[in-house]
Motif scaffolding. Structure first.
Motif, PDB file in Angstrom:
ATOM      1  N   ALA A  89       0.836  -1.206   0.000  1.00 34.40           N
ATOM      2  CA  ALA A  89       0.000   0.000   0.000  1.00 34.40           C
ATOM      3  C   ALA A  89       0.873   1.259   0.000  1.00 34.40           C
ATOM      4  CB  ALA A  89      -0.933  -0.010   1.210  1.00 34.40           C
ATOM      5  N   GLU A  90       1.946   1.249   0.792  1.00 30.54           N
ATOM      6  CA  GLU A  90       2.854   2.405   0.826  1.00 30.54           C
ATOM      7  C   GLU A  90       3.527   2.598  -0.526  1.00 30.54           C
ATOM      8  OE1 GLU A  90       5.463   2.088   4.324  1.00 30.54           O
ATOM      9  OE2 GLU A  90       3.904   0.794   5.166  1.00 30.54           O
ATOM     10  N   ALA A  93       1.173   4.221  -3.004  1.00 27.94           N
ATOM     11  CA  ALA A  93       1.007   5.648  -2.743  1.00 27.94           C
ATOM     12  C   ALA A  93       2.243   6.438  -3.166  1.00 27.94           C
ATOM     13  CB  ALA A  93       0.720   5.871  -1.254  1.00 27.94           C
ATOM     14  N   LEU A 114      -2.197  11.255   0.158  1.00 22.70           N
ATOM     15  CA  LEU A 114      -1.347  10.078  -0.046  1.00 22.70           C
ATOM     16  C   LEU A 114      -0.450   9.830   1.156  1.00 22.70           C
ATOM     17  CD1 LEU A 114      -0.449  10.609  -3.814  1.00 22.70           C
ATOM     18  CD2 LEU A 114      -1.890   8.807  -2.841  1.00 22.70           C
ATOM     19  N   ILE A 117      -2.492   7.961   3.595  1.00 23.49           N
ATOM     20  CA  ILE A 117      -2.561   6.541   3.244  1.00 23.49           C
ATOM     21  C   ILE A 117      -1.283   5.820   3.671  1.00 23.49           C
ATOM     22  CG2 ILE A 117      -2.631   4.922   1.305  1.00 23.49           C
ATOM     23  CD1 ILE A 117      -4.450   6.932  -0.134  1.00 23.49           C
ATOM     24  N   THR A 120      -1.255   5.485   7.458  1.00 23.48           N
ATOM     25  CA  THR A 120      -2.204   4.466   7.906  1.00 23.48           C
ATOM     26  C   THR A 120      -1.629   3.077   7.698  1.00 23.48           C
ATOM     27  OG1 THR A 120      -4.084   5.918   7.389  1.00 23.48           O
ATOM     28  CG2 THR A 120      -4.536   3.563   7.587  1.00 23.48           C
ATOM     29  N   ALA A 121      -1.026   2.850   6.525  1.00 23.02           N
ATOM     30  CA  ALA A 121      -0.415   1.544   6.253  1.00 23.02           C
ATOM     31  C   ALA A 121       0.737   1.268   7.208  1.00 23.02           C
ATOM     32  CB  ALA A 121       0.064   1.488   4.799  1.00 23.02           C
TER      33      ALA A 121
END
Length: 412
Positions: A89-90, A93, A114, A117, A120-121
């Motif tokens: 996920a990182e 982004a 982003l 995000i 959060t990941a």
């Protein structure tokens, strides 16, 4: 090669740890580069210092809000898979940041979204990542493995921002692309990990298990003592937040001097971490930890009253070294005193303490400096750290008498 020529205590003999180390080094360098590039890009777009504070806010909120949930996830699912999902996920982004920057379709809102995000990941993967290490090496090598892991983190904090700034000359898109490549390397390395110990059994998700990490810490005096010592030592010893004031008003140096002061703790931590990665801590670990935290406080006092740039650098160098010793011992004690099926939730609670103390420590130092001045504020922090060490040695005698990192767990 004969078996006698292989050193069983060498970390290099554990291939999964080597892959883990490469993964952590790559992602740490990528994140440090990312941090400096994001701040420069946002400031170049808006020109507002307030927006730089928003970067910290969008990173801080997920790290605290999701900590307990992430800890439970770490203990209920395959930690390697959780880390892989988080890093993928990182990477997506960061790749989006690279593409949008290269095509000139980026703005402040997109960047902050982003980064949210990514944060959060990282918050969801952090307890799993921290809890994986004990499964990759034998218990007697854990402290050395943690020290080696810290070396890569210190190196990343020293070199990563400078490398990010250098690449930014070619454009933010180029810098983001390099960050994405480093994260891709980390993903490949994590996918190659193999546990030396069986993963913990899954536990059903209930309200009680969600907060089980807090209950466990309260029931284990050594773990509670280590985590709370870290909280108050960092909270009081936030003198590094005042470095711009000391550099400009007390040491009368420019930006180059501030750079030297900022780098000194990382250099001290790097050297001591490298030494610890090759040397086992086999006795008096409790007193060694307390002595290191006391040394941290004493170094803060020297820095507070120093009027020489080189003495201040030496004090900060020592401060970083002492902090590395205590950090390695604290981290190993928490990991080894915690059953594997609880490590994710305990690591999550520990991360809340660390994140909170880092943020509040800088705020406390700045607020105190505004009231009484930078020198008294730093001195109060150093004295407070020494007082905390004395109190914790009295309140946690078992921790003071602790001889070894492992094999002293008393089952409930």
């Amino acid at each position: 090669m004969s078996s006698s020529s292989v050193n069983p205590d060498s970390l290099l003999q554990h291939r999964s740890f080597v892959a883990f180390w490469i993964a952590r080094a790559a992602s740490s360098f990528g994140f440090q580069m990312l941090s400096i590039v994001v701040s420069w890009q946002i400031y170049s777009i808006t020109g507002r210092a307030f927006d730089l504070g928003l970067i910290g806010l969008v990173q801080f909120f997920p790290s605290v809000a999701l900590a307990l949930v992430a800890g439970h996830v770490a203990d209920q699912f395959d930690r390697r898979r959780v880390v892989l999902i988080g890093q993928i996920a990182e990477w997506v982004a960061i790749a989006a940041l690279a593409y949008l920057s290269l095509t000139h379709h980026v703005n402040e809102v997109i960047i902050l979204g982003l980064i949210f995000i990514i944060s959060t990941a990282k918050a969801m993967e952090a307890p799993s990542l921290q809890s994986m290490l004990p499964a990759l090496v034998p218990p007697h090598l854990l402290a050395r493995a943690m020290a080696a892991n810290s070396v890569s983190g210190q190196a990343a904090s020293m070199v990563g921002p400078a490398l990010g700034g250098f690449l930014y000359v070619a454009g933010a898109g180029v810098a983001y692309s390099v960050c994405a490549c480093l994260y891709l390397l980390s993903i490949v390395m994590v996918s190659r990990l193999r546990y030396e110990q069986a993963p913990p059994p899954r536990v059903p998700a209930t309200f009680k298990t969600l907060f089980a990490g807090i209950s466990f810490i309260r029931a284990r005096p050594d773990v509670l003592g280590v985590i709370s010592l870290d909280l108050f030592a960092v909270l009081l010893g936030g003198a590094t937040a005042l470095l711009p004031i000391f550099a400009h008003d007390i040491l009368h140096t420019g930006s180059w001097g501030l750079g030297l002061l900022r780098g000194a703790p990382a250099v001290g931590g790097l050297i001591v971490g490298f030494w610890l990665s090759h040397r086992a801590l086999t006795r008096n670990v409790g007193m060694t930890m307390f002595a290191a935290v006391a040394g941290f406080g004493a170094a803060t006092l020297v820095f507070a009253f120093s009027t020489s740039l080189w003495l201040s650098m030496l004090a900060l160098f020592a401060l970083g070294g002492f902090d590395m010793i205590s950090m390695v011992i604290r981290g190993a004690l928490v990991q080894l005193d915690t059953p594997d099926d609880m490590r994710g939730r305990v690591s999550a609670v520990n991360s809340i303490f660390i994140n909170t103390s880092n943020q509040l420590g800088e705020f406390e130092s700045g607020l105190l400096a505004a009231w009484v001045g930078a020198v008294p504020a730093a001195a109060i922090g150093g004295i407070g750290t020494l007082v905390v060490v004395g109190l914790w040695m009295t309140w946690f005698p078992g921790l003071r008498k602790r001889q070894k990192l492992e094999n002293e767990v008393v089952e409930a």
